[in-house]
Design an enzyme around this catalytic site. Structure first.
Site, mmCIF file in Angstrom:
data_model
loop_
_atom_site.group_PDB
_atom_site.id
_atom_site.type_symbol
_atom_site.label_atom_id
_atom_site.label_comp_id
_atom_site.label_asym_id
_atom_site.label_seq_id
_atom_site.Cartn_x
_atom_site.Cartn_y
_atom_site.Cartn_z
ATOM 1 N N GLN A 61 -4.780 -0.573 -6.920
ATOM 2 C CA GLN A 61 -5.776 0.372 -6.699
ATOM 3 C C GLN A 61 -6.737 1.604 -6.689
ATOM 4 O OE1 GLN A 61 -3.870 2.749 -3.092
ATOM 5 N NE2 GLN A 61 -3.933 0.742 -2.559
ATOM 6 N N SER A 107 -6.970 6.487 -0.784
ATOM 7 C CA SER A 107 -7.735 5.283 -1.001
ATOM 8 C C SER A 107 -8.678 4.415 -0.965
ATOM 9 C CB SER A 107 -6.297 4.163 -0.536
ATOM 10 O OG SER A 107 -4.986 4.191 -0.421
ATOM 11 N N ASP A 154 0.939 -1.017 0.219
ATOM 12 C CA ASP A 154 -0.105 0.148 0.162
ATOM 13 C C ASP A 154 0.539 1.129 0.098
ATOM 14 O OD1 ASP A 154 -2.962 1.126 -0.144
ATOM 15 O OD2 ASP A 154 -1.657 1.989 2.068
#
Length: 281
Positions: free
Chosen positions: A274, A224, A205
Site C-alpha cells: 500500500q 491510503s 487494509d
C-alpha cells in the site's frame, strides 16, 4: 448507518442493474469516512458475481476520494477478459455519481505448479500470547491521544492482537516494521471460501498504512492512496492470521508499506502492499 458491520452485512450487495450492485450500509474508519477495506471487499465481491467459481489471485485498487458514510455506494463491473484460465474485471465505485474508488482484479482457475514460500511465523508469539488492541489501549489510556482511545472503544469488525505494542505506540524503532495477528470474528459463520477472499481484502487494509509512518517526527496525517493484494492460498478470516509488515521507503510526502499474511499454521496465504499520503499536521 455507521455501526460495526458484520461479515455478512459487508457481503450483502443489492443488484440494481446489469453488472451493477449497491451497498446501503457503510463501515466508518473511526475518522468519519468509509474505511478503505470496505470498497476493497465489496468491489471484489461485485466482480466475483460475474465470474465462474475461480479464486481471486490479484487486486490493484486506487482510492480516488473519501467515501461518505451516509450515502450508498454503487459498484459498476466491467468485464475486461474471460479466458480459459483467467478472468479480469474492473470495478468502479461511485457515490452520487462521483467515482470514489477504482479496482482492477483477476481470477484464476488453479493449475498444477511448483510450490515454494519463505519461512513465516517462526519465533512469533501465537495470538493467545499476544495482547488485544482494545485491552492495551484501555490500560494505557492516560498515555495515548483521547481521539485514539475513543475510536478504539467504538469497536471495529476486525480484532487485532499486537506482538510488540509498546514499540508500535511509543517506540522510535528504525526498523519500521511491525507484526500483528488479526481476525474477523463475524466471519466464522461464513462457509463460502471464496467469500473469505473478499473479507481478507477488507481486513488487509487494517493497520497496514501506519507501518509507513513509524518513526516519523511529529503528528503525521496518513491516508491510503492505493492498495494491492495477491492471494496465494485459501484463507479463513474467522481464524487468526499474522500480518508481518514493513516499510522500505518514505519520501516526498508519501510512504510505502508492504506485508506478508500467514495463517497460524505458517502457510503464506497473501501478500499486500500500500502507498500512502504522509503529511505532517
Amino acid at each position: 448507518m455507521t455501526d460495526v458491520l458484520t461479515a455478512s452485512e459487508l457481503l450483502a450487495l443489492e443488484p440494481v442493474g446489469p453488472d451493477l450492485l449497491r451497498s446501503i450500509r457503510n463501515q466508518d474508519n473511526r475518522a468519519g469516512i468509509i474505511f478503505g477495506g470496505q470498497p476493497l471487499c465489496q468491489a471484489l465481491a461485485a466482480a466475483r458475481a460475474t465470474v465462474p467459481e475461480w479464486r481471486a489471485h490479484n487486486l490493484s485498487a486506487v482510492f480516488l476520494r473519501p467515501g461518505n458514510v451516509a450515502e450508498p455506494v454503487d459498484y459498476a463491473v466491467e468485464r475486461l477478459r474471460d479466458g480459459r484460465h483467467f478472468a479480469v474485471r474492473r470495478v468502479l465505485a461511485r457515490q452520487s455519481g462521483r467515482p470514489i474508488f477504482d479496482l482492477l482484479c483477476s481470477f484464476h482457475d488453479p493449475e498444477d505448479g511448483e510450490i515454494h514460500q519463505r519461512d513465516g511465523i517462526a519465533g512469533v508469539p501465537l495470538p493467545e500470547a499476544a495482547i488485544g488492541l482494545g485491552d492495551f489501549v484501555a490500560v494505557n489510556a492516560d498515555r495515548l491521544p483521547l481521539s485514539l482511545v475513543e475510536a478504539v472503544q467504538r469497536g471495529f469488525p476486525v480484532e487485532l492482537r499486537l506482538i510488540d505494542p509498546d514499540a508500535a505506540f511509543f517506540g522510535a524503532s528504525q526498523d519500521r516494521a511491525r507484526d500483528f495477528w488479526f481476525r474477523m470474528p463475524s466471519a466464522q459463520v461464513i462457509a463460502d471460501p471464496l467469500a473469505h477472499e473478499c473479507l481478507l481484502a477488507f481486513a488487509s487494509d487494517y493497520w497496514l498504512a501506519g507501518t509507513a509512518s513509524i518513526g516519523q517526527r511529529g503528528d503525521a496525517a496518513v491516508a491510503s492512496l492505493n492498495h494491492n493484494l495477491w492471494f496465494h492460498a485459501p484463507v479463513d478470516v474467522g481464524d487468526w492470521l499474522l500480518h508481518r509488515t514493513d516499510s522500505p521507503w518514505a519520501g516526498a510526502g508519501r510512504g510505502l508499506a508492504r506485508g506478508l499474511i500467514f495463517d497460524r499454521g505458517g502457510r503464506l496465504v497473501a501478500s499486500s502492499a500500500q502507498e500512502i499520503s504522509l503529511r505532517r499536521r
